[in-house]
Design a protein around this motif. Structure first.
Motif, PDB file in Angstrom:
ATOM      1  N   MET A 183      34.385  38.853  17.806  1.00 25.17           N
ATOM      2  CA  MET A 183      34.202  37.519  18.372  1.00 25.17           C
ATOM      3  C   MET A 183      34.416  37.574  19.885  1.00 25.17           C
ATOM      4  N   LEU A 184      33.552  36.901  20.604  1.00 24.46           N
ATOM      5  CA  LEU A 184      33.642  36.905  22.059  1.00 24.46           C
ATOM      6  C   LEU A 184      34.753  35.982  22.543  1.00 24.46           C
ATOM      7  N   ASP A 185      35.525  36.476  23.476  1.00 30.76           N
ATOM      8  CA  ASP A 185      36.620  35.699  24.055  1.00 30.76           C
ATOM      9  C   ASP A 185      36.067  34.813  25.174  1.00 30.76           C
ATOM     10  N   VAL A 186      36.259  33.494  25.042  1.00 28.41           N
ATOM     11  CA  VAL A 186      35.702  32.540  25.994  1.00 28.41           C
ATOM     12  C   VAL A 186      36.295  32.741  27.388  1.00 28.41           C
ATOM     13  N   ARG A 187      37.601  33.037  27.450  1.00 28.22           N
ATOM     14  CA  ARG A 187      38.229  33.228  28.771  1.00 28.22           C
ATOM     15  C   ARG A 187      37.661  34.453  29.480  1.00 28.22           C
ATOM     16  N   ARG A 188      37.399  35.501  28.737  1.00 28.85           N
ATOM     17  CA  ARG A 188      36.810  36.698  29.344  1.00 28.85           C
ATOM     18  C   ARG A 188      35.384  36.422  29.809  1.00 28.85           C
ATOM     19  N   MET A 189      34.668  35.558  29.093  1.00 28.19           N
ATOM     20  CA  MET A 189      33.323  35.181  29.531  1.00 28.19           C
ATOM     21  C   MET A 189      33.386  34.450  30.873  1.00 28.19           C
ATOM     22  N   GLN A 190      34.431  33.669  31.106  1.00 32.07           N
ATOM     23  CA  GLN A 190      34.581  32.989  32.389  1.00 32.07           C
ATOM     24  C   GLN A 190      34.894  33.990  33.504  1.00 32.07           C
ATOM     25  N   VAL A 191      35.621  35.067  33.161  1.00 30.41           N
ATOM     26  CA  VAL A 191      35.871  36.131  34.141  1.00 30.41           C
ATOM     27  C   VAL A 191      34.538  36.808  34.499  1.00 30.41           C
ATOM     28  N   LEU A 192      33.724  37.087  33.477  1.00 30.05           N
ATOM     29  CA  LEU A 192      32.400  37.674  33.734  1.00 30.05           C
ATOM     30  C   LEU A 192      31.588  36.757  34.645  1.00 30.05           C
ATOM     31  N   ARG A 193      31.612  35.473  34.382  1.00 31.54           N
ATOM     32  CA  ARG A 193      30.872  34.504  35.207  1.00 31.54           C
ATOM     33  C   ARG A 193      31.334  34.580  36.664  1.00 31.54           C
ATOM     34  N   ALA A 194      32.648  34.724  36.885  1.00 27.78           N
ATOM     35  CA  ALA A 194      33.172  34.802  38.243  1.00 27.78           C
ATOM     36  C   ALA A 194      32.703  36.077  38.933  1.00 27.78           C
ATOM     37  N   VAL A 195      32.633  37.180  38.187  1.00 29.56           N
ATOM     38  CA  VAL A 195      32.166  38.443  38.778  1.00 29.56           C
ATOM     39  C   VAL A 195      30.705  38.332  39.174  1.00 29.56           C
ATOM     40  N   VAL A 196      29.888  37.753  38.261  1.00 31.91           N
ATOM     41  CA  VAL A 196      28.455  37.623  38.548  1.00 31.91           C
ATOM     42  C   VAL A 196      28.233  36.656  39.706  1.00 31.91           C
ATOM     43  N   THR A 197      28.979  35.583  39.742  1.00 32.89           N
ATOM     44  CA  THR A 197      28.820  34.588  40.810  1.00 32.89           C
ATOM     45  C   THR A 197      29.191  35.165  42.169  1.00 32.89           C
ATOM     46  N   SER A 198      30.304  35.936  42.210  1.00 30.48           N
ATOM     47  CA  SER A 198      30.770  36.481  43.491  1.00 30.48           C
ATOM     48  C   SER A 198      30.070  37.791  43.851  1.00 30.48           C
ATOM     49  N   GLY A 199      29.517  38.475  42.863  1.00 37.23           N
ATOM     50  CA  GLY A 199      28.801  39.726  43.112  1.00 37.23           C
ATOM     51  C   GLY A 199      29.678  40.953  43.125  1.00 37.23           C
ATOM     52  N   SER A 200      30.991  40.805  42.871  1.00 44.20           N
ATOM     53  CA  SER A 200      31.866  41.974  42.870  1.00 44.20           C
ATOM     54  C   SER A 200      33.143  41.663  42.098  1.00 44.20           C
ATOM     55  N   VAL A 201      33.799  42.725  41.647  1.00 49.43           N
ATOM     56  CA  VAL A 201      35.085  42.572  40.963  1.00 49.43           C
ATOM     57  C   VAL A 201      36.130  42.053  41.933  1.00 49.43           C
ATOM     58  N   THR A 202      36.114  42.545  43.171  1.00 46.74           N
ATOM     59  CA  THR A 202      37.087  42.110  44.177  1.00 46.74           C
ATOM     60  C   THR A 202      36.919  40.618  44.481  1.00 46.74           C
ATOM     61  N   GLY A 203      35.664  40.184  44.604  1.00 50.56           N
ATOM     62  CA  GLY A 203      35.409  38.774  44.883  1.00 50.56           C
ATOM     63  C   GLY A 203      35.872  37.892  43.743  1.00 50.56           C
ATOM     64  N   ALA A 204      35.640  38.346  42.496  1.00 46.14           N
ATOM     65  CA  ALA A 204      36.089  37.573  41.343  1.00 46.14           C
ATOM     66  C   ALA A 204      37.600  37.501  41.294  1.00 46.14           C
ATOM     67  N   ALA A 205      38.272  38.612  41.644  1.00 47.38           N
ATOM     68  CA  ALA A 205      39.733  38.628  41.634  1.00 47.38           C
ATOM     69  C   ALA A 205      40.282  37.613  42.628  1.00 47.38           C
ATOM     70  N   ALA A 206      39.679  37.542  43.811  1.00 45.92           N
ATOM     71  CA  ALA A 206      40.132  36.572  44.812  1.00 45.92           C
ATOM     72  C   ALA A 206      39.881  35.144  44.332  1.00 45.92           C
ATOM     73  N   LEU A 207      38.742  34.930  43.664  1.00 41.34           N
ATOM     74  CA  LEU A 207      38.389  33.589  43.179  1.00 41.34           C
ATOM     75  C   LEU A 207      39.332  33.129  42.073  1.00 41.34           C
TER      76      LEU A 207
END
Length: 298
Positions: free
Chosen positions: A1-25
């Motif tokens: 089963m897919l974890d909804v919170r992890r999907m939001q982390v993926l969304r942040a990575v895709v939106t920011s274009g990087s893992v570092t950007g998602a971490a800051a967000l």
């Protein structure tokens, strides 16, 4: 089963274009973001990101899940807004049980007042006279019921609204129809027209008559205020009708007189469930009922 919170982390990575950007967000460490993405890829059984220069971009699967994460995010925000509106009393649904005279003089103006101040609240009204609505309140099928009391019912709390006195209704030209109040005992020798169903309203009449030293002799049973007035106008007897029952006028051929010593009174209550969770919309409706009870003739 897919974890909804992890999907939001993926969304942040895709939106920011990087893992570092998602971490800051998100306020996470880059390592924590990477761990969340790795765990989501394990759940999805496929890669979700691929390197793109100094950043990352979504795979087809990653783009698919990002779209669903967007939808979930919007739905959660909508749910939070809807919940806040409900808890503030701006929306909601109330099931109300009422009887005829209370409907005309109390429920109608209360509903109008509630709609003016809380237009998002839906009110489902059901006329139950002469049924007992307290089981519906106790079992949660109704949020509030208008009843005549006082009475006791397990799991139900009664809130007093008003005392509704009975008035004497006599044929025009009757010797007792002259202006001025009557003693209840003055009606002891008269034939009576019944105006109430068996229950607390009729009990209030009979108790007052008993305290005045007599029991009424019913010549006609009508169990309806308008019909009772018709029998009275035809000269078949006298009757008692509560003030709310006459609030919108009387039919031709009858005279109405105040009663004294004693004056029969029925007490009207709002019944609510004792264990019901807080409902601002219900509180607002009770306040509107009390306002209507302060001016029952509108």
């Amino acid at each position: 089963m897919l974890d909804v919170r992890r999907m939001q982390v993926l969304r942040a990575v895709v939106t920011s274009g990087s893992v570092t950007g998602a971490a800051a967000l998100l306020g996470y460490t880059p390592s924590a973001v990477s761990q969340q993405i790795a765990a989501l890829e394990k759940e999805a059984r496929t890669e979700l990101l691929e390197r793109a220069g100094r950043g990352v971009r979504p795979t087809a699967a990653g783009l698919l899940l990002t779209g669903y994460a967007d939808t979930i995010g919007r739905q959660v925000a909508e749910a939070e807004t809807a919940l806040a509106d409900l808890l503030a009393g701006r929306t909601g649904r109330l099931a109300v049980r009422y009887f005829a005279t209370a409907g005309a003089c109390l429920v109608a103006p209360a509903v109008a007042r509630l709609r003016a101040g809380h237009p998002g609240v839906r009110i489902d009204l059901k006329l139950v006279d002469p049924e007992d609505p307290l089981p519906d309140v106790r079992e949660g099928r109704a949020d509030l019921a208008l009843v005549v009391g006082p009475r006791t019912a397990p799991g139900v709390r009664l809130l007093h609204l008003l005392d509704d006195p009975y008035l004497a209704v006599l044929p025009e030209g009757h010797p007792l129809a002259a202006p001025g109040p009557l003693r209840l005992a003055d009606l002891a020798g008269e034939p009576w027209v019944g105006s109430e169903w068996p229950g607390p309203c009729l009990d209030a009449q009979l108790a007052a008559c008993e305290s005045a030293g007599f029991r009424p002799r019913f010549a006609v049973e009508s169990e309806d205020y308008v019909t009772a007035q018709g029998f009275v106008a035809a000269g078949l007897g006298v009757t008692l009708i509560p003030r709310l029952g006459l609030a919108h006028g009387t039919r031709p051929g009858v005279a109405v007189r105040e009663l004294r010593a004693p004056q029969p009174v029925r007490s009207l209550y709002a019944a609510v469930r004792e264990t019901a969770p807080p409902q601002p919309a219900l509180d607002a409706f009770i306040e509107a009922l009390r306002a209507a009870a302060g001016d029952p003739e509108g």
